[in-house]
Design a protein around this motif. Structure first.
Motif, mmCIF file in Angstrom:
data_model
loop_
_atom_site.group_PDB
_atom_site.id
_atom_site.type_symbol
_atom_site.label_atom_id
_atom_site.label_comp_id
_atom_site.label_asym_id
_atom_site.label_seq_id
_atom_site.Cartn_x
_atom_site.Cartn_y
_atom_site.Cartn_z
ATOM 1 N N ALA A 1 0.828 -1.214 0.000
ATOM 2 C CA ALA A 1 0.000 0.000 0.000
ATOM 3 C C ALA A 1 0.860 1.259 0.000
ATOM 4 C CB ALA A 1 -0.940 -0.002 1.202
ATOM 5 N N LEU A 2 1.949 1.229 0.749
ATOM 6 C CA LEU A 2 2.851 2.383 0.785
ATOM 7 C C LEU A 2 3.498 2.610 -0.584
ATOM 8 C CD1 LEU A 2 4.043 4.541 2.648
ATOM 9 C CD2 LEU A 2 5.875 2.947 3.176
ATOM 10 N N LYS A 3 3.937 1.533 -1.216
ATOM 11 C CA LYS A 3 4.537 1.636 -2.554
ATOM 12 C C LYS A 3 3.500 2.142 -3.557
ATOM 13 C CE LYS A 3 7.830 0.603 -5.532
ATOM 14 N NZ LYS A 3 9.135 1.199 -5.529
ATOM 15 N N LEU A 4 2.285 1.618 -3.490
ATOM 16 C CA LEU A 4 1.226 2.046 -4.390
ATOM 17 C C LEU A 4 0.881 3.520 -4.179
ATOM 18 C CD1 LEU A 4 -0.747 1.139 -6.573
ATOM 19 C CD2 LEU A 4 -2.363 0.565 -4.761
ATOM 20 N N ALA A 5 0.881 3.971 -2.927
ATOM 21 C CA ALA A 5 0.593 5.387 -2.647
ATOM 22 C C ALA A 5 1.678 6.274 -3.236
ATOM 23 C CB ALA A 5 0.484 5.612 -1.149
ATOM 24 N N GLY A 6 2.934 5.828 -3.161
ATOM 25 C CA GLY A 6 4.021 6.608 -3.749
ATOM 26 C C GLY A 6 3.935 6.678 -5.261
ATOM 27 N N LEU A 7 3.539 5.570 -5.876
ATOM 28 C CA LEU A 7 3.416 5.560 -7.344
ATOM 29 C C LEU A 7 2.182 6.320 -7.813
ATOM 30 C CD1 LEU A 7 4.411 1.855 -8.046
ATOM 31 C CD2 LEU A 7 5.758 3.909 -8.500
ATOM 32 N N SER A 8 1.180 6.444 -6.954
ATOM 33 C CA SER A 8 -0.070 7.114 -7.323
ATOM 34 C C SER A 8 -0.058 8.609 -7.011
ATOM 35 C CB SER A 8 -1.245 6.483 -6.577
ATOM 36 O OG SER A 8 -1.254 5.097 -6.741
ATOM 37 N N ALA A 9 0.995 9.098 -6.394
ATOM 38 C CA ALA A 9 1.046 10.514 -6.025
ATOM 39 C C ALA A 9 1.037 11.381 -7.275
ATOM 40 C CB ALA A 9 2.292 10.798 -5.202
ATOM 41 N N ARG B 1 1.833 14.395 -9.860
ATOM 42 C CA ARG B 1 3.093 15.038 -10.212
ATOM 43 C C ARG B 1 3.281 16.352 -9.474
ATOM 44 N NH1 ARG B 1 7.767 13.731 -11.172
ATOM 45 N NH2 ARG B 1 6.996 12.113 -12.496
ATOM 46 N N TRP B 2 2.183 17.112 -9.263
ATOM 47 C CA TRP B 2 2.327 18.412 -8.589
ATOM 48 C C TRP B 2 2.777 18.251 -7.143
ATOM 49 C CZ3 TRP B 2 -0.704 19.494 -4.362
ATOM 50 C CH2 TRP B 2 -1.842 18.722 -4.178
ATOM 51 N N VAL B 3 2.438 17.127 -6.529
ATOM 52 C CA VAL B 3 2.906 16.872 -5.160
ATOM 53 C C VAL B 3 4.402 16.566 -5.173
ATOM 54 C CG1 VAL B 3 2.729 15.283 -3.212
ATOM 55 C CG2 VAL B 3 0.657 16.095 -4.346
ATOM 56 N N LEU B 4 4.818 15.739 -6.124
ATOM 57 C CA LEU B 4 6.225 15.349 -6.199
ATOM 58 C C LEU B 4 7.130 16.493 -6.629
ATOM 59 C CD1 LEU B 4 5.771 11.839 -7.855
ATOM 60 C CD2 LEU B 4 6.077 12.382 -5.437
ATOM 61 N N ASP B 5 6.595 17.441 -7.369
ATOM 62 C CA ASP B 5 7.398 18.573 -7.839
ATOM 63 C C ASP B 5 7.492 19.706 -6.816
ATOM 64 O OD1 ASP B 5 8.009 17.373 -10.225
ATOM 65 O OD2 ASP B 5 6.343 18.294 -11.321
ATOM 66 N N HIS B 6 6.776 19.597 -5.719
ATOM 67 C CA HIS B 6 6.824 20.636 -4.689
ATOM 68 C C HIS B 6 8.225 20.674 -4.080
ATOM 69 C CE1 HIS B 6 5.785 22.902 -1.076
ATOM 70 N NE2 HIS B 6 4.711 23.294 -1.751
ATOM 71 N N PRO B 7 8.836 21.858 -3.913
ATOM 72 C CA PRO B 7 10.204 21.957 -3.401
ATOM 73 C C PRO B 7 10.409 21.330 -2.024
ATOM 74 C CG PRO B 7 9.488 24.083 -4.263
ATOM 75 C CD PRO B 7 8.305 23.170 -4.290
ATOM 76 N N GLN B 8 9.430 21.434 -1.146
ATOM 77 C CA GLN B 8 9.591 20.844 0.182
ATOM 78 C C GLN B 8 9.600 19.314 0.121
ATOM 79 O OE1 GLN B 8 6.477 22.647 2.510
ATOM 80 N NE2 GLN B 8 7.840 24.287 3.216
ATOM 81 N N VAL B 9 8.807 18.747 -0.755
ATOM 82 C CA VAL B 9 8.788 17.296 -0.920
ATOM 83 C C VAL B 9 10.119 16.823 -1.499
ATOM 84 C CG1 VAL B 9 7.682 15.371 -2.140
ATOM 85 C CG2 VAL B 9 6.282 17.181 -1.136
#
Length: 103
Positions: free
Chosen positions: A16-24, A26-34
């Motif tokens: 579930a954790l891996k799936l949540a990471g793959l489902s995030a 793009r705008w969340v992953l591109d955030h500078p704090q992330v």
């Protein structure tokens, strides 16, 4: 049989954790704090692992002189910008030498 429930729950949680990471999105992953968090977490985890392996014996703190000296030698080698394999070799040689001398 209870251990298999724990193993199954852990497997499902990891999936579930891996799936949540793959489902995030793009705008969340591109955030500078992330991105900063993702860059610094491995360093913090490695530092914690090194501290536990160096200063813990079972569930108690233990000052093992050869391990501590090996860690110090590795830090000095890192400060001198030595290649990673040289850092590892330096720490291993210092630790092994002190273990041999003190035994």
């Amino acid at each position: 049989m209870n251990i298999w429930w724990a193993v199954t729950a852990t497997c499902l949680g990891c999936y579930a954790l891996k799936l949540a990471g793959l489902s995030a999105p793009r705008w969340v992953l591109d955030h500078p704090q992330v991105q900063r968090f993702a860059a610094l977490v491995p360093v913090a985890l490695l530092a914690a692992l090194i501290a536990v392996q160096t200063f813990a014996h079972g569930q108690a703190l233990h000052l093992d002189l050869p391990r501590t000296a090996g860690l110090g030698a590795a830090v000095v080698a890192l400060l001198l910008r030595a290649p990673f394999l040289v850092v590892l070799a330096t720490a291993a040689v210092v630790t092994a030498t002190l273990r041999h001398v003190l035994s």
